[in-house]
Design an enzyme around this catalytic site. Structure first.
Site, PDB file in Angstrom:
ATOM      1  N   SER A 100       0.820  -1.219   0.000  1.00  0.00           N
ATOM      2  CA  SER A 100       0.000   0.000   0.000  1.00  0.00           C
ATOM      3  C   SER A 100       0.848   1.261   0.000  1.00  0.00           C
ATOM      4  O   SER A 100       0.401   2.303  -0.483  1.00  0.00           O
ATOM      5  CB  SER A 100      -0.933   0.004   1.204  1.00  0.00           C
ATOM      6  N   ASP A 159      -5.466   0.398  -4.446  1.00  0.00           N
ATOM      7  CA  ASP A 159      -4.012   0.362  -4.623  1.00  0.00           C
ATOM      8  C   ASP A 159      -3.561  -0.982  -5.184  1.00  0.00           C
ATOM      9  O   ASP A 159      -2.550  -1.087  -5.860  1.00  0.00           O
ATOM     10  CB  ASP A 159      -3.287   0.684  -3.310  1.00  0.00           C
TER      11      ASP A 159
HETATM   12 MG    MG Z   1      -4.265   1.321   3.272  1.00  0.00          MG
HETATM   13 ZN    ZN Z   2      -2.574  -5.174   2.539  1.00  0.00          ZN
END
Ligand code: MG
Ligand code: ZN
Length: 374
Positions: free
Chosen positions: A94, A309
């Site tokens: 992330s 993401d």
């Molecule tokens: Mg996050």
């Molecule tokens: Zn994760």
């Protein structure tokens, strides 16, 4: 598209909506957030980036099946696909994922707003501040966690929560709401960053009721000492509430705003290989999407981008029924390399059609603001 409404219509709508609650903010505490449309929307644009952490196509599909009805993100007319790899791995984390959104540069997994050589990258939030655009971050995790941190901090590792918290003091961010109060208050260096935030003009608010009382100015809003609870443990609609409160405050700026909103825990449901956790968090995030799109629809000058993401879990649906029961399966308890969808709504949304890298999100948002990379 609603880019160019006739002026007379805008006037009528402004009158009609002035002092109208767009949301009742049906929050567990009874707190409410209203959004008044007060500025001339013909000149500046707002950009709201909504990140469902770990939200792949299967997570979205599971949400739709469990809800038994269309998701709010289906209201977006423009869809794209995004490649999520980081600079050193096809499987991003992330931190690298959010740094790509925030800076337009791929970096190594774990990097917070720095390049592969650990040099600080300028983020869109910082560029927006320099251009007089109001900025905000909202998350259902610690505000120092990888996704929100990458928009505001510059650290070689996502594990440095206290250093990330200190980086908030180096910016002019207008509003942030999330967990992580302890990283500001009880630190190994003995500093109390909450006092420093107050000296810098922030109202420091603890919990939804205090946050709701803030009607103007800069807000540091905390909804947990570390991470807010899961939905199933009683978090309520803190994400929708916090999103609308941030919009309410940022919308007072007459030069537009940039806001990042993260549904942080869809990812954690994937890590736990827990379909129910994924669905609960997915639907909570989609509720916030609905509130944000309601605002964007009425405002007419707000671009909303909804993406992830990365995917988490290698999640698959092997069986499902009309009662919303899902038989999920997983290939991993970590992230996968699969492309994720991008949904866009509002002026400039067309730019988000197609297949592109996560770094393009930065470039497309910069273009929407008519801002140039410094
Ligand atoms: Mg996050
Ligand atoms: Zn994760």
């Amino acid at each position: 598209m609603r880019i160019l409404r006739p002026v007379i219509v805008i006037c009528v709508l402004l009158t009609q909506w002035s002092c109208t609650n767009i949301s009742n903010g049906e929050q567990a505490s009874g707190a409410t957030a209203s959004v008044d449309i007060v500025k001339d929307t013909s000149k500046f644009i707002n950009v709201i980036l909504m990140i469902g952490d770990g939200m792949g196509l299967t997570q979205i599909t599971a949400g739709w099946i469990a809800k038994g009805d269309a998701l709010n993100l289906e209201r977006c007319p423009v869809i794209g696909l995004m490649k999520t790899n980081s600079s050193d791995n096809f499987i991003t984390d992330s931190a690298a994922g959010a740094t790509a959104f925030a800076t337009g540069k791929k970096t190594y997994n774990g990097a917070i707003g720095v390049d592969p050589d650990k040099a600080a990258l300028t983020t869109i939030l910082e560029i927006a501040e320099k251009n007089g655009i109001a900025t905000g971050l909202v998350a259902t995790c610690s505000i120092t966690h990888a996704t929100p941190a990458s928009f505001i901090a510059h650290q070689p590792s996502r594990l440095l929560d206290e250093a990330i918290a200190a980086d908030f003091l180096k910016t002019d961010i207008d509003v942030f709401i999330g967990g992580g109060k302890k990283f500001f208050e009880f630190r190994s260096d003995g500093e109390n960053l909450l006092e420093l935030l107050q000296e810098n003009g922030y109202t420091v608010a603890d919990g939804a009721e205090e946050i709701d009382m803030v009607k103007s100015g800069k807000l540091a809003g905390f909804i947990a000492d570390e991470h807010p609870a899961k939905i199933s443990d009683g978090r309520g609609d803190l994400l929708s509430f916090s999103s609308l409160k941030a919009i309410e405050l940022l919308n007072l700026n007459d030069k537009g705003f940039f806001l990042m909103i993260e549904g942080s825990q869809i990812d954690w449901g994937g890590h736990a290989n827990d379909s129910e956790y994924i669905v609960d968090e997915m639907l909570d995030f989609d509720n916030a999407v609905g509130k944000v799109l309601d605002f964007a629809e009425k405002d007419g000058n707000t671009l909303v981008i909804i993406t992830a993401d990365h995917e988490t879990g290698g999640y698959a649906i092997n069986a499902a029924d009309e009662d919303g029961n899902i038989e999920g399966a997983f290939t991993t308890d970590y992230h996968t390399a699969v492309m994720v969808p991008v949904f866009a709504y509002g002026p400039g949304a067309e730019a988000f059609a197609g297949v592109y890298h996560n770094t393009a999100i930065f470039n497309k948002m910069m273009a929407a603001f008519s801002m140039k990379t410094p």
